[in-house]
Write a protein that holds these residues in place. Structure first.
Motif, short mmCIF file in Angstrom:
data_model
loop_
_atom_site.label_atom_id
_atom_site.label_comp_id
_atom_site.label_asym_id
_atom_site.label_seq_id
_atom_site.Cartn_x
_atom_site.Cartn_y
_atom_site.Cartn_z
N ALA A 64 -5.36 -18.96 -4.19
CA ALA A 64 -5.87 -18.22 -5.34
C ALA A 64 -4.81 -18.30 -6.43
O ALA A 64 -3.67 -17.88 -6.22
N VAL A 65 -5.18 -18.87 -7.56
CA VAL A 65 -4.22 -19.14 -8.64
C VAL A 65 -4.53 -18.25 -9.84
O VAL A 65 -5.69 -18.20 -10.29
N ALA A 66 -3.52 -17.56 -10.35
CA ALA A 66 -3.77 -16.67 -11.48
C ALA A 66 -2.47 -16.29 -12.16
O ALA A 66 -1.39 -16.40 -11.57
N ARG A 67 -2.58 -15.85 -13.39
CA ARG A 67 -1.43 -15.26 -14.08
C ARG A 67 -1.15 -13.89 -13.49
O ARG A 67 -2.01 -13.29 -12.85
N LYS A 68 0.05 -13.39 -13.72
CA LYS A 68 0.38 -12.04 -13.27
C LYS A 68 -0.61 -11.06 -13.90
O LYS A 68 -0.87 -11.11 -15.09
N GLY A 69 -1.14 -10.18 -13.07
CA GLY A 69 -2.04 -9.15 -13.58
C GLY A 69 -3.49 -9.56 -13.66
O GLY A 69 -4.33 -8.81 -14.15
N ALA A 70 -3.83 -10.78 -13.17
CA ALA A 70 -5.21 -11.25 -13.26
C ALA A 70 -6.05 -10.82 -12.06
O ALA A 70 -7.26 -11.04 -12.06
N GLY A 71 -5.43 -10.22 -11.06
CA GLY A 71 -6.22 -9.69 -9.96
C GLY A 71 -6.03 -10.36 -8.62
O GLY A 71 -6.90 -10.27 -7.75
N LYS A 72 -4.89 -11.05 -8.40
CA LYS A 72 -4.67 -11.68 -7.10
C LYS A 72 -4.69 -10.64 -5.98
O LYS A 72 -5.31 -10.83 -4.95
N SER A 73 -4.00 -9.53 -6.21
CA SER A 73 -3.95 -8.49 -5.18
C SER A 73 -5.31 -7.84 -4.97
O SER A 73 -5.69 -7.51 -3.84
N ALA A 74 -6.06 -7.65 -6.05
CA ALA A 74 -7.40 -7.07 -5.92
C ALA A 74 -8.30 -7.99 -5.10
O ALA A 74 -9.09 -7.52 -4.27
N VAL A 75 -8.18 -9.29 -5.33
CA VAL A 75 -8.95 -10.26 -4.56
C VAL A 75 -8.55 -10.19 -3.08
O VAL A 75 -9.40 -10.17 -2.18
N ARG A 76 -7.24 -10.15 -2.84
CA ARG A 76 -6.76 -10.10 -1.45
C ARG A 76 -7.27 -8.84 -0.75
O ARG A 76 -7.78 -8.91 0.38
N LEU A 77 -7.15 -7.70 -1.39
CA LEU A 77 -7.56 -6.44 -0.77
C LEU A 77 -9.07 -6.38 -0.55
O LEU A 77 -9.54 -5.84 0.45
N THR A 78 -9.83 -6.94 -1.49
CA THR A 78 -11.29 -6.97 -1.33
C THR A 78 -11.69 -7.90 -0.19
O THR A 78 -12.58 -7.59 0.61
N SER A 79 -11.01 -9.05 -0.12
CA SER A 79 -11.29 -9.99 0.96
C SER A 79 -11.01 -9.36 2.32
O SER A 79 -11.80 -9.51 3.27
N ILE A 80 -9.91 -8.64 2.41
CA ILE A 80 -9.55 -7.95 3.66
C ILE A 80 -10.58 -6.87 3.98
O ILE A 80 -11.00 -6.72 5.15
N GLU A 81 -11.00 -6.15 2.97
CA GLU A 81 -12.00 -5.08 3.17
C GLU A 81 -13.30 -5.65 3.74
O GLU A 81 -13.93 -5.04 4.60
N LYS A 82 -13.68 -6.83 3.28
CA LYS A 82 -14.91 -7.47 3.76
C LYS A 82 -14.79 -7.91 5.21
O LYS A 82 -15.78 -8.01 5.92
N ARG A 83 -13.55 -8.20 5.67
CA ARG A 83 -13.35 -8.70 7.04
C ARG A 83 -13.24 -7.58 8.08
O ARG A 83 -13.40 -7.83 9.27
#
Length: 498
Positions: A64-83
């Motif tokens: 997952a590629v993004a600038r700082k503050g674009a939501g990498k952590s939000a994506v990671r936490l959401t992905s984990i929540e789904k699993r």
């Protein structure tokens, strides 16, 4: 809490909302997803999912590629929540710093060897998973028991992408009996150990998330660009050649752009997702937080708020902002254009405005002052974030103080050659390519400091790395285009004037 749909607001309700949030900008949340997601019903109220979001949280994403503050952590936490509902999938999180500290010696040897690091990374990923599972099961680090460490580690030697998951399951057959014995012998053991051990024992699938992967390129780090490429290749092979194991890496856009040129595996990485926000995405992100503010102030369910965006925005901000050329601009568009096109950046500028206001709606003068503070803040961020990649980056950025917003290309390159020629500014090896001044301009473009403007009739078509990340590869050096310092930094540069 009322849940009937609210489609408009009375004057009394508007005043109540303004009174509730004056001098309190907390409804715009936190700058990091770890704290933001801790809010009640965050996934229901506040999560915004742009077009790329479902791909970013899928099982097949490698990077997952993004600038700082674009939501990498939000994506990671959401992905984990789904699993989480899948009892047979074990989720392991690690930071790049942890990875490097545990395996610094192995990485140094791989760098010296110059080849074969993909195999090293596969063992490192397996090592991270096994260590974390052992710690979670027993409350003790696996390496505290030499016998179990030798037996478990031996099973990860010579690991390949196709048997990655199978090897870890095999290791668990060693770990589980050991953990049960430790738990039985230790009366002070966490009472939840039995449940954790049982869950690990039935696991057959594994997902490893490595956040802040770009930290590995910092000056003095154990890894090089080549090793980072090998790490991505290993993660990609594991994720796409194995049915029961995944490795997901999260890295800064600047690093991803830098490692691609000349990389033989670049076109084979099948799980790359770019987290690039556009105007509509940021408007929806803001809309959710405005709904939350209204819901909390009026004691209604935020999901029941269906007030038009402009009506909600104008509760807090003046509708129009006057530009330097005396034309009027929609105030929300003004905020977005001056941000770095990320939720964190937009939140920062909005927060500066809200915190500086004595009354709502926020006036033009307060917005102007907030923009100044925001610009200084962003400029300092660039220096700390990218300073290790460019010797004298602070000198380079401040050298634009007092200069015009726009430059013709020949003037820009003359300026950069002067900085390089007197030894004040130097890019570290591998950060960019081309002649020194070309390399430096590419770097300044990639970190978002500079943008390129193409004249089109009565306006300019802007190319910036936030919205056009690959544009820097064919950067123009002729005077048919104009270079410009981004608005996000230009006001901050003025503060350096005597």
């Amino acid at each position: 809490m009322k849940s009937d749909k609210v489609r408009s607001l009375t004057s009394a309700q508007v005043e109540e909302i303004r009174k509730r949030w004056l001098h309190d900008s907390s409804f715009f949340g936190f700058p990091d997803a770890e704290r933001d997601t801790a809010q009640n019903r965050w996934f229901e109220y506040l999560l915004v999912q742009p077009e790329w979001f479902s791909n970013a949280t899928s099982t097949t994403v490698t990077v997952a590629v993004a600038r700082k503050g674009a939501g990498k952590s939000a994506v990671r936490l959401t992905s984990i929540e789904k699993r989480k509902p899948d009892s047979k999938t074990l989720i392991v999180e690690a930071s790049a710093d942890e990875l490097a500290s545990l395996h610094a010696e192995r990485l140094v040897k791989a760098a010296e060897r110059g080849y074969g690091a993909v195999s090293d990374w596969m063992q490192i990923y397996a090592d991270l998973i096994v260590r974390r599972l052992a710690r979670d099961m027993s409350g003790r680090l696996l390496t505290s028991d030499d016998d179990i460490a030798v037996r478990a580690w031996a099973k990860t030697n010579g690991i390949t992408e196709r048997d990655f998951g199978e090897r870890i399951v095999d290791v668990l057959k060693t770990l589980v009996p050991w953990a049960k014995k430790i738990a039985a012998e230790n009366e002070e053991q966490d009472k939840g150990s039995t449940e954790r051990i049982a869950r690990v024992a039935q696991a057959t699938n594994f997902a490893l998330y490595v956040d802040d992967f770009d930290n590995l390129q910092e000056e003095g780090g154990a890894t090089s660009i080549r090793l980072i490429r090998d790490a991505i290749e290993a993660a990609d092979r594991i994720t796409h050649h194995n049915k029961n194991a995944e490795v997901h890496l999260f890295m800064r856009q600047d690093l991803w752009l830098n490692i691609n040129p000349g990389w033989h595996y670049s076109d084979k990485v099948s799980g790359v997702v770019h987290l690039n926000w556009d105007f509509g995405d940021l408007r929806r992100w803001t809309n959710q937080r405005l709904c939350l503010a209204i819901g909390m102030a009026l004691n209604i369910d935020p999901t029941a708020v269906s007030v038009p965006f402009d009506e909600m925005w104008h509760i807090f901000f003046t509708p129009q902002v006057t530009l330097k050329n005396k034309t009027q601009s929609d105030s929300f568009s003004y905020f977005v254009r001056r941000s770095m096109y990320t939720p964190r950046s937009l939140r920062s500028m909005i927060k500066f405005s809200l915190d500086g206001a004595d009354r709502f709606p926020v006036s033009e003068s307060v917005i102007e002052e907030a923009e100044w503070s925001y610009s200084v803040d962003q400029l300092e961020f660039l220096k700390t974030e990218f300073g290790s990649l460019c010797v004298g980056l602070d000198i380079c950025l401040q050298s634009f103080t007092g200069k015009p917003l726009e430059w013709i290309a020949s003037d820009l390159y003359k300026h950069l050659k002067g900085l390089i020629g007197n030894g004040q500014v130097r890019l570290n090896k591998g950060v960019s390519y081309g002649e020194p001044d070309i390399a430096l301009s590419r770097f300044l473009y990639r970190i978002g400091f500079l943008e390129v403007r193409y004249p089109q009739d009565d306006r300019y078509e802007v190319r910036d790395v936030m919205r056009h990340p690959d544009h820097w590869k064919s950067i123009r050096t002729d005077d048919a285009v104009r270079w410009a310092v981004r608005s996000a930094f230009f006001n901050g540069l003025k503060s350096h004037r005597a």
